[in-house]
Motif scaffolding. Structure first.
Motif, mmCIF file in Angstrom:
data_model
loop_
_atom_site.group_PDB
_atom_site.id
_atom_site.type_symbol
_atom_site.label_atom_id
_atom_site.label_comp_id
_atom_site.label_asym_id
_atom_site.label_seq_id
_atom_site.Cartn_x
_atom_site.Cartn_y
_atom_site.Cartn_z
ATOM 1 N N LYS A 130 -1.469 10.759 -2.278
ATOM 2 C CA LYS A 130 -1.220 12.194 -1.499
ATOM 3 C C LYS A 130 -0.897 13.037 -2.805
ATOM 4 C CE LYS A 130 -1.857 12.615 2.583
ATOM 5 N NZ LYS A 130 -2.688 13.744 3.113
ATOM 6 N N GLY A 186 0.686 -1.167 0.006
ATOM 7 C CA GLY A 186 -0.039 0.145 -0.019
ATOM 8 C C GLY A 186 0.979 1.174 -0.006
ATOM 9 N N THR A 187 2.082 1.215 0.330
ATOM 10 C CA THR A 187 2.933 2.284 0.277
ATOM 11 C C THR A 187 2.823 3.190 -1.139
ATOM 12 O OG1 THR A 187 4.363 1.141 1.639
ATOM 13 C CG2 THR A 187 5.258 3.384 0.667
ATOM 14 N N HIS A 244 -5.096 7.187 -1.496
ATOM 15 C CA HIS A 244 -4.424 7.044 -0.312
ATOM 16 C C HIS A 244 -5.060 6.281 0.946
ATOM 17 C CE1 HIS A 244 -3.118 9.110 3.677
ATOM 18 N NE2 HIS A 244 -1.827 9.186 3.016
ATOM 19 N N ALA A 245 -6.289 6.435 0.942
ATOM 20 C CA ALA A 245 -7.251 5.688 2.104
ATOM 21 C C ALA A 245 -6.957 4.170 1.821
ATOM 22 C CB ALA A 245 -8.523 5.969 2.020
ATOM 23 N N LYS A 276 -7.443 11.414 -2.370
ATOM 24 C CA LYS A 276 -7.779 10.657 -1.021
ATOM 25 C C LYS A 276 -8.172 9.302 -1.029
ATOM 26 C CE LYS A 276 -9.209 15.526 0.637
ATOM 27 N NZ LYS A 276 -10.399 16.110 1.107
ATOM 28 N N GLY A 315 -4.289 2.877 -0.055
ATOM 29 C CA GLY A 315 -2.891 2.195 0.384
ATOM 30 C C GLY A 315 -2.959 1.956 1.960
ATOM 31 N N LYS A 316 -3.569 3.024 2.736
ATOM 32 C CA LYS A 316 -3.704 2.647 4.317
ATOM 33 C C LYS A 316 -4.462 1.176 4.510
ATOM 34 C CE LYS A 316 -3.579 7.089 6.242
ATOM 35 N NZ LYS A 316 -3.986 8.158 7.375
ATOM 36 N N GLU A 324 -2.249 -1.535 3.594
ATOM 37 C CA GLU A 324 -0.910 -1.691 4.920
ATOM 38 C C GLU A 324 -1.590 -2.362 6.028
ATOM 39 O OE1 GLU A 324 0.561 2.205 5.361
ATOM 40 O OE2 GLU A 324 2.026 1.925 3.737
ATOM 41 N N ASP A 327 0.367 3.381 -3.225
ATOM 42 C CA ASP A 327 -0.965 3.963 -3.246
ATOM 43 C C ASP A 327 -1.057 5.175 -2.206
ATOM 44 O OD1 ASP A 327 -2.242 2.375 -5.270
ATOM 45 O OD2 ASP A 327 -2.629 0.913 -3.874
ATOM 46 N N ARG A 328 -0.529 4.888 -1.071
ATOM 47 C CA ARG A 328 -0.636 6.089 -0.236
ATOM 48 C C ARG A 328 0.308 7.495 -0.849
ATOM 49 N NH1 ARG A 328 1.445 6.953 4.265
ATOM 50 N NH2 ARG A 328 3.241 5.393 4.265
#
Length: 62
Positions: A13, A5-6, A35-36, A32, A38-39, A42, A8-9
């Motif tokens: 951003k 996910g890094t 980014h979500a 947004k 990606g989180k 993770e 994607d985060r």
């Protein structure tokens, strides 16, 4: 290792910032969401690793 996910985060951003600079709410929102995502990836990867570790400890593996 899988997609943690890094990417994607970071990409999310960057896309969010680009949307703010250009005034594109659509691009900002896409950033947004990416980014979500990606989180979430993770967190899922961390949970998967924790389960693997617990199983290995129960089996006596190191």
């Amino acid at each position: 290792m899988g997609d943690n996910g890094t990417f994607d985060r970071i990409a999310g951003k960057a896309k969010e910032a680009a949307g703010k600079v250009t005034g594109s709410k659509e691009t900002e929102t896409e950033g947004k969401l990416q980014h979500a995502e990606g989180k979430v990836k993770e967190v899922a990867e961390d949970a998967k690793d924790a389960v693997k570790g617990a199983v290995n400890r129960l089996k006596g593996d190191k």
